[in-house]
Design an enzyme around this catalytic site. Structure first.
Site, PDB file in Angstrom:
ATOM      1  N   ASP A 483       0.805  -1.221   0.000  1.00 51.74           N
ATOM      2  CA  ASP A 483       0.000   0.000   0.000  1.00 51.74           C
ATOM      3  C   ASP A 483       0.833   1.264   0.000  1.00 51.74           C
ATOM      4  OD1 ASP A 483      -2.580  -1.100   0.227  1.00 51.74           O
ATOM      5  OD2 ASP A 483      -2.272  -1.466   2.357  1.00 51.74           O
TER       6      ASP A 483
HETATM    7  C1  BGC Z   1      -1.215   2.129   5.303  1.00 53.27           C
HETATM    8  C2  BGC Z   1      -0.124   1.109   5.472  1.00 53.27           C
HETATM    9  C3  BGC Z   1      -0.629  -0.094   6.134  1.00 53.27           C
HETATM   10  C4  BGC Z   1      -1.892  -0.546   5.534  1.00 53.27           C
HETATM   11  C5  BGC Z   1      -2.467  -1.586   6.411  1.00 53.27           C
HETATM   12  C6  BGC Z   1      -2.363   1.539   4.601  1.00 53.27           C
HETATM   13  O1  BGC Z   1      -3.378   2.455   4.425  1.00 53.27           O
HETATM   14  O2  BGC Z   1      -0.779   3.192   4.579  1.00 53.27           O
HETATM   15  O3  BGC Z   1       0.877   1.616   6.272  1.00 53.27           O
HETATM   16  O4  BGC Z   1       0.278  -1.148   6.087  1.00 53.27           O
HETATM   17  O5  BGC Z   1      -2.835   0.481   5.346  1.00 53.27           O
HETATM   18  O6  BGC Z   1      -2.331  -1.287   7.743  1.00 53.27           O
HETATM   19  C1  NOJ Z   2      -1.812  -4.336   5.198  1.00 51.87           C
HETATM   20  C2  NOJ Z   2      -2.957  -4.305   4.254  1.00 51.87           C
HETATM   21  O1  NOJ Z   2      -4.106  -4.775   4.897  1.00 51.87           O
HETATM   22  C3  NOJ Z   2      -2.649  -5.135   3.046  1.00 51.87           C
HETATM   23  O2  NOJ Z   2      -3.712  -5.059   2.140  1.00 51.87           O
HETATM   24  C4  NOJ Z   2      -1.371  -4.698   2.417  1.00 51.87           C
HETATM   25  O3  NOJ Z   2      -1.094  -5.561   1.359  1.00 51.87           O
HETATM   26  C5  NOJ Z   2      -0.241  -4.679   3.422  1.00 51.87           C
HETATM   27  N1  NOJ Z   2      -0.596  -3.914   4.557  1.00 51.87           N
HETATM   28  C6  NOJ Z   2       1.045  -4.128   2.840  1.00 51.87           C
HETATM   29  O4  NOJ Z   2       0.971  -2.776   2.602  1.00 51.87           O
END
Ligand code: BGC
Ligand code: NOJ
Length: 811
Positions: A483
């Site tokens: 993400d």
């Molecule tokens: C955040 C990431 C995170 C993910 C899941 C995203 O929106 O930017 O830091 O890993 O959500 O927590």
């Molecule tokens: C947590 C999110 O839930 C998942 O969708 C994503 O792939 C990982 N963070 C890595 O950013």
């Protein structure tokens, strides 16, 4: 130091001090009604959706950390205490919390009084039951005051903690006998309310928080409890609570039990109403009648335990390794159920108001869940597909209650569509049920726009085909699995920070990870087409897969590992030419899992590079070297301090990809060594460093660049659960559902002599017995089904009766 121990016989983790390094939580609820409960009875309940229908309040980021829950106060002369220690924090003479599968118990003693509180949600009803048993273990008569306490949430949790100008005036309650009705919103919606009830006559009640605590006090030192007298307050606006007061007298050795119910009650749509805020009490009475005696409650708890025993009997191993058995047979599968139910909505790290269900996340969660309850997996796949857009792209998230896409987050994560193929194929491999592909699913939840699930998958596939960049690799859009890798956020404006709202095509940033993902699940889509006799489509799609493999090997190879991506200026990311972020885990894992480069040495080389550059004693870091400064052209990834989250943290979710990859190249020793590194059950002895629950995987462990190297965060709601279970069960132990049957292909440590596994698959129970006389890491020398040698290692599901004996010899 340890804070407890595993009780495998009862499938429980036993916590022996309330002062764990972080709150160690458990989940209550199986279908629609859920609760989170910590080892000090903190947490909250909700019906279906932690954002929209929350029954009780919880304050995240609070101080002290875990305060607010279902609390029972015992006033024994001048001593006031709670069986779960919070909120009074009165030191206890003994304390034990047992987190089991769908229930938790708290058993404590103070001044010769024993209290045991059992909390669970029965399988069939929308209610949290708290059974409190008090026993006088002294030699004298005890006269006690018992007070209960929950704080109601005004349903929409986000509104509840922001819109005070309104909600300080909306709260309404009603108290009739021993039932407290929380009826805020009733005059407007007239469809639901909550109850807090006890199966006992009460000596008083309170429903106004400030009256109960005293305006300047907190639940840690409430006025009412200190005085030992309820004030019978009826909340008008402000903060409604539920509190009962019961005077209890116990002879020496005498016990008494009290059943508290916190329930969600719903009216039928067609109902006629007496007056705007006169609630229909029938649903409440019905619920109360079902759980009013110890016997009823004990039966419901036993049903819950049997439910879990049955679920877990579908995959059960016996190996020489106690920790492995414990993880596979109990806790990993349990967490797969939790992630299936919660997706990324409610935990002690997810507020319940944010992320809801993820298109990508819930699709992946199915990989570890589908064997448990295939029918629910089927329903989930269709729900996810219903939110997809006509062009194949997807909302990144959707709300569990409404099942519609989340507009605030929107779309543009270009890996999302492909995960739907992954989840659907996992379901078909498990069940053989191709009929799911004929189900009509909407686009963007619009009933006027529908197509079969197969058509949805076709559009998923084609989305990648039609969104490629200059190297023939998939456009990354806002981000892919990572993400935080936001490569289209390039901006020359000084001081501008990343905004991931950019378009998903146009800017040219490309992802080698999505390329690998496309090859892996594109091949599965090809197989689906073949099974459906769509031969032309199968051929055309195979050509697209081959073209992608070509693009990866031509443009996505850095010499010793797979490049991660190309940025908006077509510069490589995750390459030796970069100063930082030279090598990333995701493209190594996904490409090798897709078997790209297995035949030409690239796969082996990539895995060697991972070992050399990313490995640590706590698992594999996401990338190295960590970014030391913020880069606008990389986005959120570089906003984290080195070693945290996606900036070189150990992201547990994709560690199993490397484990899987190691099994693909036949490295059983290495695979198992890596499997153990991120598994909390193998980390019980370093709990002071790891800190999160020893029975639940966490999303992230701080990498070696972080001052807190080894510290876990974001436990519970992570794709780690599903991927780890899929990896250990299918790739290491090698019991792999496939389109044509159960494939047996273990890849294990060479010192393993063998193991047994019971696997329920397509209605039959397979007793699988694996031996490893020559101590190899991989390779099936012979496979017998009911004594007959088989020509291949895929067991034909039509062979045998209800129980099938399978003998596997490795060599
Ligand atoms: C955040 C990431 C995170 C993910 C899941 C995203 O929106 O930017 O830091 O890993 O959500 O927590
Ligand atoms: C947590 C999110 O839930 C998942 O969708 C994503 O792939 C990982 N963070 C890595 O950013």
């Amino acid at each position: 130091m340890k804070y407890g121990f595993f009780d495998d016989k009862n499938k429980e983790y036993v916590i022996t001090t309330p002062k764990t390094p972080l709150p160690w939580i458990n989940y209550l609820g199986s279908n629609d009604f859920f609760g989170i409960i910590s080892n000090t009875a903190g947490g909250y309940d909700f019906y279906k959706d932690a954002k929209l229908l929350r029954l009780t309040r919880y304050r995240y980021n609070n101080c002290p950390y875990d305060s607010n829950g279902r609390y029972y106060y015992i006033k024994d002369n001048e001593t006031i205490w709670n069986p779960g220690w919070q909120p009074t924090q009165t030191p206890l003479d003994s304390y034990e919390c047992r987190h089991g599968l769908g229930y938790s118990t708290f058993e404590s003693e103070k001044n010769k009084l024993r209290a045991k509180m059992t909390a669970f949600v029965p399988i069939k009803d929308n209610v949290e039951i708290n059974k409190l048993e008090l026993t006088n273990i002294s030699e004298n008569v005890k006269t006690l005051d018992l007070f209960s306490y929950v704080e109601f949430c005004l349903w929409n949790a986000e509104d509840d903690c922001t819109n005070f100008q309104r909600n300080f005036s909306t709260g309404e309650v009603e108290v009739i006998d021993s039932t407290i009705y929380h009826k805020t919103e009733y005059r407007e919606r007239r469809n639901h309310y909550a109850i807090y009830h006890v199966n006992h006559e009460i000596d008083g009640f309170d429903t106004d928080r400030a009256t109960f605590t005293g305006f300047y006090n907190s639940p840690a030192n409430p006025d009412v409890v200190k005085a030992g007298v309820s004030k019978n307050s009826v909340a008008h606006g402000w903060s409604p609570i539920g509190s009962h007061h019961i005077k209890v007298t116990l002879q020496p050795n005498e016990s008494a039990s009290f059943i508290f119910l916190l329930g969600y009650c719903k009216n039928k749509k067609e109902e006629k109403f007496e007056a705007p805020n006169v609630i229909n009490k029938a649903p409440a009475k019905e619920l109360i009648a079902k759980y009013s005696t110890d016997e009823q409650v004990d039966t419901a708890l036993n049903e819950l335990k049997t439910y879990w025993t049955n679920l877990l009997s579908k995959f059960n191993i016996e190996t020489g390794n106690e920790q492995l058995n414990r993880s596979v047979n109990i806790w990993n599968q349990y967490q797969c159920m939790v992630t299936f139910n919660m997706s990324r909505s409610a935990s002690y790290f997810e507020s319940g108001m944010g992320r809801g269900m993820g298109f990508r996340d819930s699709s992946q969660d199915l990989l570890g869940f589908v064997h448990l309850i295939p029918s629910r997996a089927r329903e989930r796949i269709l729900d996810i597909a219903n939110t997809q857009f006509e062009d194949g792209s997807a909302y990144h998230q959707y709300q569990p209650l409404t099942k519609t896409g989340n507009l605030n987050v929107g779309s543009g994560f270009n890996d999302d569509p492909l995960w739907l193929i992954a989840g659907t194929c996992a379901y078909i491999k498990e069940t053989g049920d191709y009929s799911i592909l004929d189900e009509e699913c909407t686009f963007d939840s619009d009933a006027n726009k529908k197509a079969t699930l197969l058509e949805h998958l076709r559009r998923s596939f084609n989305y990648t085909v039609t969104h490629k960049g200059p190297h023939g690799l998939p456009l990354i859009g806002r981000a892919d699995w990572n993400d935080c890798l936001n490569l289209n956020c390039f901006s020359d404006t000084p001081g501008e920070s990343f905004q991931t709202t950019g378009p998903s095509s146009g800017p040219v940033a490309e992802s080698v990870f999505i390329a690998g993902l496309f090859v892996k699940y594109g091949k599965e889509y090809v197989t689906l087409c073949q099974k459906l006799n769509l031969d032309d489509e199968a051929k055309a799609c195979q050509k697209e897969v081959d073209t992608m493999i070509e693009a990866i090997t031509t443009h996505g190879w850095d010499g010793k590992w797979f490049i991660r991506a190309f940025d908006a200026n077509s510069n490589p990311i995750g390459s030796h030419v970069n100063k930082e972020g030279q090598i990333f885990i995701e493209s190594q894992g996904m490409c090798v899992m897709a078997e790209v480069g297995v035949d030409n040495g690239m796969a082996l080389e990539a895995l060697n590079s991972v070992k050399e550059r990313l490995d640590t004693k706590y698992g594999i870091m996401l990338q190295q070297p960590a970014y030391t400064t913020y880069h606008l052209e990389l986005g959120e990834i570089s906003s984290y301090p080195p070693g945290y989250k996606e900036n070189a943290g150990i992201f547990c979710h994709n560690n199993p990809w490397i484990v899987c990859s190691e099994t693909i190249v036949g490295h059983g020793n290495r695979a198992f060594e890596l499997y153990k590194k991120t598994n909390p059950i193998f980390l019980e002895d370093v709990q002071d460093v790891h800190r999160t629950e020893p029975y639940a995987f966490c999303q992230m462990v701080a990498g070696k660049d972080a001052p807190s190297f080894g510290e876990g965060k974001n436990s519970w709601l992570t794709g780690t659960a599903a991927w780890t279970f899929a990896t250990i069960s299918q790739f290491i132990l090698g019991i792999k559902p496939d389109f044509d049957g159960l494939r047996i292909d273990p890849c294990i440590p060479s010192d393993c002599d063998g193991y047994n596994c019971v696997r329920v698959f397509r209605g039959k129970t397979y007793n699988i017995h694996v031996t490893n006389p020559n101590h190899v890491e991989k390779g099936v020398a012979s496979l017998k089904v009911n004594g007959t040698v088989m020509p291949s290692n895929v067991i034909d599901p039509t062979l045998g009766e209800d129980t099938v004996e399978v003998e596997v010899v490795l060599g």
